[in-house]
Write an enzyme that holds these catalytic residues in place. Structure first.
Site, mmCIF file in Angstrom:
data_model
loop_
_atom_site.group_PDB
_atom_site.id
_atom_site.type_symbol
_atom_site.label_atom_id
_atom_site.label_comp_id
_atom_site.label_asym_id
_atom_site.label_seq_id
_atom_site.Cartn_x
_atom_site.Cartn_y
_atom_site.Cartn_z
ATOM 1 N N ASN A 197 0.857 -1.193 0.000
ATOM 2 C CA ASN A 197 0.000 0.000 0.000
ATOM 3 C C ASN A 197 0.887 1.234 0.000
ATOM 4 O O ASN A 197 1.805 1.342 0.820
ATOM 5 C CB ASN A 197 -0.877 0.025 1.262
ATOM 6 C CG ASN A 197 -1.690 1.314 1.370
ATOM 7 O OD1 ASN A 197 -2.533 1.583 0.511
ATOM 8 N ND2 ASN A 197 -1.422 2.123 2.379
ATOM 9 N N GLU A 198 0.656 2.122 -0.930
ATOM 10 C CA GLU A 198 1.360 3.410 -0.991
ATOM 11 C C GLU A 198 2.860 3.238 -0.774
ATOM 12 O O GLU A 198 3.462 3.933 0.060
ATOM 13 C CB GLU A 198 0.750 4.392 0.022
ATOM 14 C CG GLU A 198 -0.688 4.747 -0.313
ATOM 15 C CD GLU A 198 -1.250 5.926 0.486
ATOM 16 O OE1 GLU A 198 -0.710 6.223 1.566
ATOM 17 O OE2 GLU A 198 -2.227 6.526 0.015
HETATM 18 O O1 AHR Z 1 -7.594 6.381 3.825
HETATM 19 C C1 AHR Z 1 -6.744 6.776 4.862
HETATM 20 C C2 AHR Z 1 -5.281 6.504 4.545
HETATM 21 O O2 AHR Z 1 -4.869 7.274 3.459
HETATM 22 C C3 AHR Z 1 -4.956 5.108 4.122
HETATM 23 O O3 AHR Z 1 -4.770 4.260 5.196
HETATM 24 C C4 AHR Z 1 -3.691 5.260 3.366
HETATM 25 O O4 AHR Z 1 -3.526 4.300 2.359
HETATM 26 C C5 AHR Z 1 -3.795 6.658 2.803
HETATM 27 O O5 AHR Z 1 -2.647 7.383 3.023
#
Ligand code: AHR
Length: 650
Positions: free
Chosen positions: A366-367
């Site tokens: 994720n990211e």
């Molecule tokens: O949606 C909130 C956060 O935003 C998520 O956990 C993350 O992936 C993003 O930075």
């Protein structure tokens, strides 16, 4: 604002007439410009804002396993009175098992009939009491020598004066044993000013673990979901659910990642874990429940696997160090889709689901653009190769999209899909709505907009001022969201999936970490934000073909699709301006078009919004539109979102 000279003053919302020039939207109804992705629209979820514990996961007892706090049993308090005295303490000397190593010791020092002493749980901002409702209460208990109980269980008012439902457990022994009792309310008032009491009317020492209380759940599933909340999601007809995160997948440190294996099996075998949004997760909603959640919505899982990077910057080196994590991801996929003859497919069957779940997309991390070590390129390549080797039909998503600088993207291999995230001000969304995806290369990769949401005021999670603002967006944000959806839908040949984030927020004081969020709730009530209704309007009217549409001389944003089976044409129109916007709708080659259409309209002042106390200030209104033919004029109200459904004779 462009030319409006010709606008007839008498045009009212939904009224139509024929015009020859001025603002025009021209729709070619014969030649589809592309296929709408079958996965439009979806949902994104993670444990944030008490989305599961204190939200969708129906458990009512907060800190049921006494693991939330090492020092004291948070959310529990001693209940005493005249002639009734007790103490409570966390006890590591009487563990339930190797997984749940702390229990609660309750020493009732003084008690008698009518003068019970015990311990009460405050729930998640209250215990919801509903009339004529059956609650499933369970707990593990053991007793000191000579103590057999009974233990009284009660849902009662905060002040202890009114008991709404009660039950009894007796014959305690010196060994841990699980007890289950049904508590039933009669004609009691609906309230959340209630607590859950475990008490004794005799002195003695007992230990408690996994003290649980469930209201009726969605489809009566055990360990299930809160009915009203899940129904809000089902109503959106989502095609997929992206889980388990978000930051929740990664955890602050590697040790805090979402370890799916520890979220399976009986609750007594789930230790829970430290989650990144400031509170612990019980993991009652674990991997298997995520999959059931998908199934309950007839949605497909989009599974994100931990990829060796955690939020505070730690990463696992690509190469041999990463292999155990890759193996873990392959096993997780096997749990979802493996045959029952496989190790993890058999575990899924043991949990009650022999049939594999559908799965097309797996996201790696994720990211990962936050990983400044530059390791994601190699980590992704290693995961991608292993997943494709074992499951060639799966599509693997990179967590770094084209909105990120090229240096952070995956370059050594071409991902099948890339995930883009957009949390931006409304004005930026309105700009993106005009062109964002037009220039994207149709050869791929496919685009997954895995998190997006327009905000009216900048949100700074670290800034106390931001914390005072409404938990859910207003109409202005909904206009930005809807405008962006028209752009994604127009380009849904390449933008194959999208999902707003965050999805859920418990609006009780101190429960949330983010804003804006789509759906708000407290212990008793739930409401949709204007953006919820905008998304629902779009997600329940998706065709399978994109129709080519062009516009002249109008600020209206639009997308047009057709359902090839029914012949229905969905025209989505967004007017973000403060003036009504009439437009001539030219429908080329529209033989068989019926003269009557339906319009679903969401329109309100920019600042208008819904809240827990006023949940239906901004909701869609359905109306009938007559005089529909090529060249009819339709007026989109100021600050309005409209879905026109045009029917054709078949
Ligand atoms: O949606 C909130 C956060 O935003 C998520 O956990 C993350 O992936 C993003 O930075």
């Amino acid at each position: 604002m462009r030319g409006r000279r010709w606008v007839p003053l008498l045009l009212l919302l939904g009224m139509t007439s024929s015009r020859a020039a001025g603002p025009t939207i021209t729709i070619d109804t014969t030649t589809p410009a592309g296929k709408v992705s079958p996965l439009f629209y979806g949902l994104m979820t993670e444990e944030i804002n008490h989305a599961y514990d204190g939200g969708l996961y129906a458990e009512l007892i907060q800190n049921r396993a006494f693991l939330d706090d090492a020092q004291s049993p948070s959310h529990w308090s001693v209940v005493e009175g005249t002639g009734a005295a007790a103490t409570i303490a966390l006890d590591r000397g009487q563990p339930l098992n190797a997984v749940i190593q702390t229990s609660l010791r309750l020493d009732v020092k003084e008690a008698s009939d009518g003068r019970a002493a015990g311990v009460a749980n405050e729930g998640y901002w209250g215990i919801p009491v509903h009339p004529r409702t059956r609650y499933r209460a369970s707990l593990y208990a053991k007793a000191a020598p000579g103590v057999t109980g009974p233990i009284a269980l009660a849902i009662q008012s905060d002040d202890g004066v009114t008991t709404y439902a009660s039950g009894t457990i007796s014959n305690l022994t010196r060994e841990w044993k699980r007890y289950e009792v049904t508590l039933e309310t009669r004609d009691v008032p609906t309230t959340a000013h209630a607590r859950y009491l475990v008490s004794m009317n005799r002195p003695g020492t007992i230990w408690l673990s996994l003290v649980s209380l469930f209201p009726p759940t969605f489809k009566d599933q055990p360990n299930g979901f809160r009915k009203d909340l899940l129904q809000m999601l089902v109503d959106m007809k989502p095609k997929f659910l992206r889980f388990p995160g978000g930051n929740y997948l990664e955890g602050d440190e590697i040790v805090d990642r979402f370890e799916w294996k520890k979220t399976l099996g009986p609750l007594a075998e789930r230790p829970g874990h430290k989650a990144p949004w400031g509170y612990r997760s019980s993991d009652g909603l674990g991997l298997h429940e995520f999959l059931l959640w998908c199934e309950n919505m007839s949605a497909e899982p989009v599974l994100a696997v931990y990829a060796g990077y955690s939020l505070k910057g730690a990463h696992v080196n690509p190469g041999p160090d990463l292999e155990p994590y890759i193996q873990d991801a392959l096993e997780e996929i096997e749990y979802v889709i493996g045959p029952t003859s496989s190790k993890w497919g058999a575990q899924r069957a043991k949990a009650g689901h022999p049939a594999p779940f559908p799965l097309t997309y797996v996201e790696v991390g994720n990211e990962d653009f936050f990983d400044r070590s530059g390791s994601y390129d190699q980590r992704f390549a290693q995961f991608n190769a292993a997943i494709k080797a074992r499951y060639p039909r799966l599509k693997v998503i990179s967590s770094v999209g084209f909105e990120q600088p090229e240096a952070r993207r995956v370059r050594s291999v071409t991902p099948a899909v890339v995930d883009e995230h957009y949390y931006r001000p409304v004005d930026t969304f309105l700009k993106m709505a005009r062109r964002q995806y037009e220039p994207y290369d149709r050869k791929g990769p496919e685009i997954f907009v895995g998190e997006w949401g327009a905000y009216e005021t900048p949100f700074e999670p670290w800034n106390p001022r931001s914390r005072g603002e409404a938990p859910t967006p207003n109409m202005r944000a909904a206009l930005g969201d809807a405008a962006f959806m028209t752009q994604m839908e127009k380009n849904s040949d390449i933008v194959v999936m999208n999902c707003y984030a965050p999805l859920l927020v418990n609006v009780s004081p101190g429960a949330r970490q983010w804003r804006p969020n789509l759906i708000g709730y407290d212990a008793l009530r739930v409401y949709g934000s204007p953006s919820y209704y905008a998304i629902k309007m779009f997600s329940t009217t998706v065709g399978d073909e994109i129709l080519k549409a062009t516009a002249t001389d109008t600020d209206i944003l639009f997308a047009v699709t057709r359902d090839s089976r029914s012949g229905r044409i969905y025209v989505k129109l967004v007017n973000p301006t403060d003036a009504d916007a009439p437009a001539q709708i030219d429908l080329e080659n529209s033989t068989g078009l019926l003269p009557t259409a339906t319009a679903l309209t969401l329109a309100a002042d920019s600042q208008a919004t819904n809240s827990i106390d006023a949940p239906r200030m901004v909701i869609p209104i359905e109306s009938t539109v007559s005089g529909v033919k090529s060249g009819f004029v339709y007026t989109v109200p100021a600050r309005g979102i409209v879905v026109l459904t045009l029917a054709t004779r078949r």
